[in-house]
Write a protein that holds these residues in place. Sequence first.
Motif, PDB file in Angstrom:
ATOM      1  N   GLN A  19       6.669  21.538 -15.611  1.00 35.49           N
ATOM      2  CA  GLN A  19       6.002  22.055 -16.514  1.00 35.49           C
ATOM      3  C   GLN A  19       6.870  21.555 -17.976  1.00 35.49           C
ATOM      4  OE1 GLN A  19       5.361  25.745 -15.967  1.00 35.49           O
ATOM      5  NE2 GLN A  19       3.314  26.155 -15.573  1.00 35.49           N
ATOM      6  N   ARG A  20       8.016  22.023 -18.559  1.00 32.82           N
ATOM      7  CA  ARG A  20       8.273  20.865 -19.384  1.00 32.82           C
ATOM      8  C   ARG A  20       8.591  19.603 -19.313  1.00 32.82           C
ATOM      9  NH1 ARG A  20      12.826  24.591 -17.871  1.00 32.82           N
ATOM     10  NH2 ARG A  20      14.094  22.445 -17.939  1.00 32.82           N
ATOM     11  N   LEU A  21       8.222  18.884 -18.729  1.00 32.71           N
ATOM     12  CA  LEU A  21       8.293  17.538 -18.897  1.00 32.71           C
ATOM     13  C   LEU A  21       6.862  17.300 -19.241  1.00 32.71           C
ATOM     14  CD1 LEU A  21      10.323  15.338 -18.056  1.00 32.71           C
ATOM     15  CD2 LEU A  21       9.063  15.268 -15.977  1.00 32.71           C
ATOM     16  N   ALA A  22       5.598  17.379 -17.787  1.00 34.09           N
ATOM     17  CA  ALA A  22       5.064  17.684 -18.578  1.00 34.09           C
ATOM     18  C   ALA A  22       4.468  17.926 -20.136  1.00 34.09           C
ATOM     19  CB  ALA A  22       3.716  19.017 -17.447  1.00 34.09           C
ATOM     20  N   SER A  23       4.288  18.456 -20.807  1.00 33.37           N
ATOM     21  CA  SER A  23       4.688  19.461 -21.761  1.00 33.37           C
ATOM     22  C   SER A  23       4.836  18.646 -22.889  1.00 33.37           C
ATOM     23  CB  SER A  23       4.416  21.089 -21.807  1.00 33.37           C
ATOM     24  OG  SER A  23       6.325  21.365 -21.782  1.00 33.37           O
ATOM     25  N   GLY A  24       6.731  18.091 -22.045  1.00 36.92           N
ATOM     26  CA  GLY A  24       6.622  17.131 -24.174  1.00 36.92           C
ATOM     27  C   GLY A  24       7.940  17.729 -24.328  1.00 36.92           C
ATOM     28  N   SER A  25       7.955  18.902 -24.149  1.00 33.83           N
ATOM     29  CA  SER A  25       9.205  19.867 -24.358  1.00 33.83           C
ATOM     30  C   SER A  25      10.977  19.059 -24.428  1.00 33.83           C
ATOM     31  CB  SER A  25       9.207  20.813 -24.673  1.00 33.83           C
ATOM     32  OG  SER A  25       9.334  21.227 -22.598  1.00 33.83           O
ATOM     33  N   GLN A  26      11.403  19.720 -24.743  1.00 34.36           N
ATOM     34  CA  GLN A  26      13.096  18.812 -24.436  1.00 34.36           C
ATOM     35  C   GLN A  26      13.110  19.623 -22.614  1.00 34.36           C
ATOM     36  OE1 GLN A  26      14.429  17.260 -26.463  1.00 34.36           O
ATOM     37  NE2 GLN A  26      15.971  17.051 -24.806  1.00 34.36           N
ATOM     38  N   THR A  27      13.515  18.746 -22.116  1.00 27.78           N
ATOM     39  CA  THR A  27      13.610  19.085 -21.052  1.00 27.78           C
ATOM     40  C   THR A  27      15.095  19.000 -20.713  1.00 27.78           C
ATOM     41  OG1 THR A  27      13.708  16.879 -19.944  1.00 27.78           O
ATOM     42  CG2 THR A  27      11.284  18.005 -20.014  1.00 27.78           C
ATOM     43  N   VAL A  28      15.733  20.083 -19.883  1.00 22.92           N
ATOM     44  CA  VAL A  28      16.845  19.983 -19.507  1.00 22.92           C
ATOM     45  C   VAL A  28      17.156  19.465 -18.222  1.00 22.92           C
ATOM     46  CG1 VAL A  28      18.738  22.089 -19.698  1.00 22.92           C
ATOM     47  CG2 VAL A  28      16.885  22.487 -20.449  1.00 22.92           C
ATOM     48  N   PRO A  29      18.169  19.260 -17.975  1.00 24.03           N
ATOM     49  CA  PRO A  29      18.530  18.690 -16.363  1.00 24.03           C
ATOM     50  C   PRO A  29      18.643  19.870 -15.465  1.00 24.03           C
ATOM     51  CG  PRO A  29      20.294  18.160 -17.566  1.00 24.03           C
ATOM     52  CD  PRO A  29      19.632  18.588 -18.308  1.00 24.03           C
ATOM     53  N   ILE A  30      17.999  19.545 -14.110  1.00 21.08           N
ATOM     54  CA  ILE A  30      17.497  20.861 -12.735  1.00 21.08           C
ATOM     55  C   ILE A  30      18.958  21.218 -12.367  1.00 21.08           C
ATOM     56  CG2 ILE A  30      16.200  21.671 -11.229  1.00 21.08           C
ATOM     57  CD1 ILE A  30      13.808  19.328 -11.960  1.00 21.08           C
ATOM     58  N   LYS A  31      20.036  22.030 -12.536  1.00 22.31           N
ATOM     59  CA  LYS A  31      21.036  22.377 -11.650  1.00 22.31           C
ATOM     60  C   LYS A  31      20.812  22.766  -9.684  1.00 22.31           C
ATOM     61  CE  LYS A  31      23.738  22.898 -15.226  1.00 22.31           C
ATOM     62  NZ  LYS A  31      22.854  23.548 -16.265  1.00 22.31           N
ATOM     63  N   THR A  32      21.600  22.010  -8.746  1.00 15.92           N
ATOM     64  CA  THR A  32      20.485  22.563  -7.484  1.00 15.92           C
ATOM     65  C   THR A  32      22.187  21.622  -7.365  1.00 15.92           C
ATOM     66  OG1 THR A  32      19.691  22.690  -5.691  1.00 15.92           O
ATOM     67  CG2 THR A  32      19.061  20.551  -6.919  1.00 15.92           C
ATOM     68  N   THR A  33      23.048  22.720  -5.929  1.00 16.00           N
ATOM     69  CA  THR A  33      23.936  22.462  -5.057  1.00 16.00           C
ATOM     70  C   THR A  33      23.251  21.774  -3.625  1.00 16.00           C
ATOM     71  OG1 THR A  33      23.946  24.656  -4.956  1.00 16.00           O
ATOM     72  CG2 THR A  33      25.408  23.704  -5.863  1.00 16.00           C
ATOM     73  N   ALA A  34      22.060  22.241  -3.724  1.00 20.83           N
ATOM     74  CA  ALA A  34      21.267  22.281  -2.283  1.00 20.83           C
ATOM     75  C   ALA A  34      21.275  20.314  -1.519  1.00 20.83           C
ATOM     76  CB  ALA A  34      19.638  22.723  -2.557  1.00 20.83           C
ATOM     77  N   GLN A  35      21.799  20.137  -0.653  1.00 17.01           N
ATOM     78  CA  GLN A  35      21.687  18.850  -0.661  1.00 17.01           C
ATOM     79  C   GLN A  35      20.625  18.522   0.788  1.00 17.01           C
ATOM     80  OE1 GLN A  35      24.829  17.377  -0.928  1.00 17.01           O
ATOM     81  NE2 GLN A  35      25.222  18.971  -2.025  1.00 17.01           N
ATOM     82  N   ASP A  36      19.850  19.147   0.590  1.00 18.93           N
ATOM     83  CA  ASP A  36      18.375  18.903   1.852  1.00 18.93           C
ATOM     84  C   ASP A  36      17.535  18.599   1.174  1.00 18.93           C
ATOM     85  OD1 ASP A  36      17.848  21.044   0.219  1.00 18.93           O
ATOM     86  OD2 ASP A  36      17.483  22.167   1.231  1.00 18.93           O
ATOM     87  N   GLU A  37      16.176  18.858   1.002  1.00 15.75           N
ATOM     88  CA  GLU A  37      14.830  17.367   0.363  1.00 15.75           C
ATOM     89  C   GLU A  37      14.869  18.326  -1.137  1.00 15.75           C
ATOM     90  OE1 GLU A  37      14.913  18.651   4.140  1.00 15.75           O
ATOM     91  OE2 GLU A  37      13.516  17.717   4.941  1.00 15.75           O
ATOM     92  N   VAL A  38      14.952  18.692  -1.234  1.00 12.83           N
ATOM     93  CA  VAL A  38      14.423  19.668  -2.363  1.00 12.83           C
ATOM     94  C   VAL A  38      16.002  19.655  -3.224  1.00 12.83           C
ATOM     95  CG1 VAL A  38      15.045  21.898  -3.541  1.00 12.83           C
ATOM     96  CG2 VAL A  38      14.671  21.947  -1.212  1.00 12.83           C
ATOM     97  N   GLY A  39      16.883  19.436  -2.820  1.00 15.72           N
ATOM     98  CA  GLY A  39      18.133  18.575  -3.530  1.00 15.72           C
ATOM     99  C   GLY A  39      17.864  16.980  -4.116  1.00 15.72           C
TER     100      GLY A  39
END
Length: 619
Positions: A212-232
């Motif tokens: 959503q942030r990316l689409a609105s053009g605002s400053q994006t913060v990297p998504i932090k996730t430890t998941a190793q699956d498809e979500v990761g």
Amino acid sequence: MKLPIRWKVTFGALLAVACSLVIAGVVTVRSLEQLHVVQLNDDLAAKARLVEYSLHQLFQSPEQPPPPSRIQSMVRELGSRASARITVIAADGTVIADSAVRDEDLPGIENHRTRPEVQQSLSTGHGQDVRASHTTGERTMYWALVMTGPKHGDPIVIRVGLPMMLLDHDIDQLEHKILIALGIAFLTALSLTIWLARGLTQPLSDIAQAAQRLASGSQTVPIKTTAQDEVGLLAATLNQLADQLHAKIGELSEDRAQLLAVLTSMVEGVMVLDRRGYVLQINPALERIFGIARAEARGRPFAELFRHRQLNELVEVMLRSRTNHESEIVLPLTSRCLQIEASVAGGERDNEACLVLVFHDITELRHLETIRKDFVANVSHELRTPLTSIKGYVEALLDGAKDDPDMAASFLDIILKQSDRLNLLIEDLLELSQIESGRVLFREDPIDVHAVVDRALSTMKPLAEKKRHRLLSRLEETLPLAIGDEDRLVQVLTNLLDNAVKYTPAGGTITVAAKHSSKPGAAERPGGSIELSVSDTGIGIPDSDRPRVFERFYRVDKARSRELGGTGLGLAIVKHIVEGQGGHVWVEANEPQGSRFIVRLPIGGGPRLPAQVTEASSR
Ligand code: ADP
């Protein structure tokens, strides 16, 4: 708002768990109930056989059938031992004995022939049923069998009944326990589901927010996730995508800023059209040239915006032929001359740059060209006139006039005058060309205007006296010092006085005046000025000619000027000298008669201006 995925997963899982638990609970309770009933049934069957066995002896006696009281007491005894209700029924349905009924009530018991278990046993040997007892009113399970081998009369049905109350109580307890177990299982499943759903959907919500942030053009913060699956994998891909997008946007913004800077700073007007001829972009220079606003122009058809036949034709031809063109047009209202370089940019879709038109404003260039051409023509003409005259007289002398001393003297005098005129013309031309080329640098000295006027008047006095003019000087007593080149200022004043003497019939009045004015001498030099004027009572200059007398070779009356020995360059030189020192010169009508030339000089000096800068204003 739509339900978040976390709650969807939670509710979905809980619904599945609840359904499973309910089904499992119902099946378990039903199975246990059935098991109990089967066990009870078997129990009753066994008890019925035992009762039949006990009563069998009684009915096998060779004498009379046993007396009812005996049967009844035995049945009561067996009933209390077996903890069950025992009924002995004759084949016609008459109740012979019943452990749950008092002796005196026995004759009143209704006929049992229609009871299902009795009917079944009479036809198959044994029967069973569960129902509310007509006699006791309790829900009871019955098991009946036909006594085998009675010696007397018809068969006898032995029936054992057990109230279902105990069984129901047991089942109730069981159901209660199962319900508690199911509740605990449900609560455990609930917490597990919430925990699992949170763990599973949290990265997804993070990803959704980042997208959503990316689409609105605002400053994006990297998504932090430890998941190793498809979500990761999805999070990592999205992070990569955001980085690439940012880099690309940064690059594009930089390019755009540079392009805009170039377009904005360009002197030439630029316009970009798409393949339909719709305006995509124009720069500020074009806004100025055509007097239109960028916001109003963008997205509109070219032909609708610029109603210029030649221009529209050019665009149409280019859109058809897709070849570069060059053209020149003149704007009707402003008379500005524009050179157009139109090139094909190649856009093949709507809203894609297809044509780029660059407009050069060449009005000044064309004007200068005209001035140059006129100047060359004028110079040639001015030079040719005295030369032709000299040639003519020299030829006349050669043809014989030299032999006539009077004629020869007169002709030679004319040749001398024409040579002087030629010389004067060439001197003025050289002077003008030097000032215009910027090679002449004006001094910046403090100038006493009184002294300048005295010098000029003393030079012009003999000439003025010759024509019986009155020369007057009206200078303010306390004039501030002007800043400039004194010799040049004397030259300016002498030129103006010379004209005044020339163009005023004999006996006129010529006045030189000077006053301190609060108006600035030039825009960039604030702080007042000195206004120096030369007024005469001469022939004057018509209104229409006044703005042009400072042009080179411009004369109101050519013949009169030549006759008076004018070159037509005097005022042009005056204008260049005055403007070269940051001043300003103009001419007005002198009341009631004649002309007044005014020179405004700055006080306090300022930067010296090369004469050629003022070329445009000398028109
Ligand atoms: P010229 O050498 O012909 O005098 P100038 O440049 O000095 O050339 O003047 C241009 C023209 O301006 C003159 O030809 C004349 O027609 C007009 N002019 C200049 N000064 C005066 C004046 N004081 N009174 C009337 N006409 C003048």
